[in-house]
Design a protein around this motif. Structure first.
Motif, PDB file in Angstrom:
ATOM      1  N   VAL A   1       0.855  -1.187   0.000  1.00 13.94           N
ATOM      2  CA  VAL A   1       0.000   0.000   0.000  1.00 13.94           C
ATOM      3  C   VAL A   1       0.890   1.236   0.000  1.00 13.94           C
ATOM      4  O   VAL A   1       1.816   1.347   0.814  1.00 13.94           O
ATOM      5  CB  VAL A   1      -0.939   0.046   1.226  1.00 13.94           C
TER       6      VAL A   1
ATOM      7  N   THR B   1      -4.974  -4.530   4.413  1.00 16.91           N
ATOM      8  CA  THR B   1      -3.656  -5.002   3.985  1.00 16.91           C
ATOM      9  C   THR B   1      -3.434  -6.426   4.477  1.00 16.91           C
ATOM     10  O   THR B   1      -3.774  -6.774   5.610  1.00 16.91           O
ATOM     11  CB  THR B   1      -2.549  -4.085   4.542  1.00 16.91           C
TER      12      THR B   1
ATOM     13  N   GLY C   1       2.098  -7.576   4.840  1.00 26.08           N
ATOM     14  CA  GLY C   1       2.210  -6.664   3.710  1.00 26.08           C
ATOM     15  C   GLY C   1       3.093  -5.467   4.012  1.00 26.08           C
ATOM     16  O   GLY C   1       3.446  -5.204   5.173  1.00 26.08           O
TER      17      GLY C   1
ATOM     18  N   PHE D   1       3.454  -1.445   4.001  1.00 25.14           N
ATOM     19  CA  PHE D   1       2.591  -0.275   4.062  1.00 25.14           C
ATOM     20  C   PHE D   1       3.474   0.963   4.107  1.00 25.14           C
ATOM     21  O   PHE D   1       4.173   1.219   5.084  1.00 25.14           O
ATOM     22  CB  PHE D   1       1.689  -0.350   5.293  1.00 25.14           C
TER      23      PHE D   1
ATOM     24  N   VAL E   1       2.131  -5.557   9.785  1.00 27.03           N
ATOM     25  CA  VAL E   1       2.616  -5.169   8.465  1.00 27.03           C
ATOM     26  C   VAL E   1       4.039  -4.621   8.613  1.00 27.03           C
ATOM     27  O   VAL E   1       4.476  -4.255   9.705  1.00 27.03           O
ATOM     28  CB  VAL E   1       1.730  -4.096   7.798  1.00 27.03           C
TER      29      VAL E   1
END
Length: 305
Positions: free
Chosen positions: A202, A218, A222, A224, A241
């Motif tokens: 993201v 998310t 992930g 970010f 994240v």
């Protein structure tokens, strides 16, 4: 010379065209005849007194990035087309002085306007892209994907082989995202993340409610990347994240000339195309600020001198 003066904190109308002394380059500096100046969201915040960290106080000539031709200073750069950062002020003018270390020559085949559009947004997007390193098959969310940085992030993620979701509001912006080759979602619609959640990467340039909603969607583990807060407080990533934030942005800033040169080379090779959504003449700088604040702009906004 003509220049746009910021004489007081206030609405866009406080920006007024006037006269200013011609700047004189010192050692290790060049004088640039300006063809185009970039306008950034942070400059509109500075003018309005809402910037998290003021880069200048009135009276001043705003503008941190310009493109044009070197007319004095370092002989090796004389008569060359260049783009340059100005340490926060001086860009909304016919002439500008820049440190040689902040000057990047414009490659053949790249217009001065395109180069100016890529100076700040291109280097920022490349730095963020290198941080997150999206991989083929991953799902990438780009917030404010119809903006200057966002539209370049979309192109970089697509080139990396990712599935790209561009988030924005309004049909004009959503259509631009589709034209770039990405899927488009309106992040003002309740539940906008539901059909596309599970993001591997993201790019959060909005913050506020939208940033929090993107974070909740998310995937575990992930990446970010927080790089702005145009819509509210910066998103706090927490656990679950891999978060990138202000220290990483500082490191990108320290590599600014290198990353800008890479962005210009990518444009020369046809791998990157800035979106210049609108241009304004110098005497309409106030209108340019008003358009940005009203969220009416696409891509990059330039002043043409």
């Amino acid at each position: 010379m003509r220049a746009v003066w910021w004489r007081a904190v206030g609405p866009p109308s406080v920006l007024e065209l006037g006269e200013a002394p011609e700047p004189v380059p010192g050692p290790d500096e060049v004088l640039i005849r300006v063809e185009a100046a970039g306008i950034t969201f942070i400059e509109t915040q500075t003018r309005a007194g809402r910037a998290p960290k003021a880069v200048a106080v009135p009276p001043a000539v705003l503008g941190n990035g310009v493109g044009g031709t070197v007319i004095a200073g370092d002989p090796s750069l004389r008569n060359r087309r260049v783009v340059a950062s100005l340490n926060g002020t001086g860009g909304y003018a016919e002439l500008a002085v820049a440190s040689v270390r902040n000057v990047v020559p414009v490659p053949d085949g790249v217009s001065t306007l395109d180069a100016t559009a890529l100076l700040a947004d291109g280097r920022t997007a490349l730095g963020l892209h290198e941080l997150a390193a999206p991989q083929p098959g991953e799902t990438v969310l780009v917030e404010a994907a119809a903006g200057g940085v966002g539209s370049i992030l979309v192109q970089l993620a697509l080139a990396a082989g990712a599935r790209v979701i561009g988030a924005a509001s309004g049909e004009r912006k959503l259509q631009l995202i589709r034209d770039l080759g990405a899927e488009a979602v309106d992040y003002t619609v309740p539940g906008w993340t539901d059909p596309v959640k599970g993001f591997d990467v993201v790019y959060d340039g909005v913050g506020g409610t939208i940033g929090r909603e993107a974070l909740a969607a998310t995937a575990a583990g992930g990446r970010f990347v927080v790089h702005g807060a145009s819509g509210g407080p910066m998103t706090q990533t927490g656990e679950g994240v891999t978060g990138f934030g202000f220290p990483d942005l500082m490191r990108i800033g320290q590599r600014a000339p290198e990353l800008a040169a890479k962005a210009l080379q990518a444009a020369a090779e046809g791998r990157l195309r800035p979106v210049i959504g609108q241009t304004f003449p110098l005497d309409r700088a106030a209108d340019a600020h008003a358009a940005i604040e009203a969220r009416e702009t696409l891509g990059k906004t330039l002043l043409i001198i």
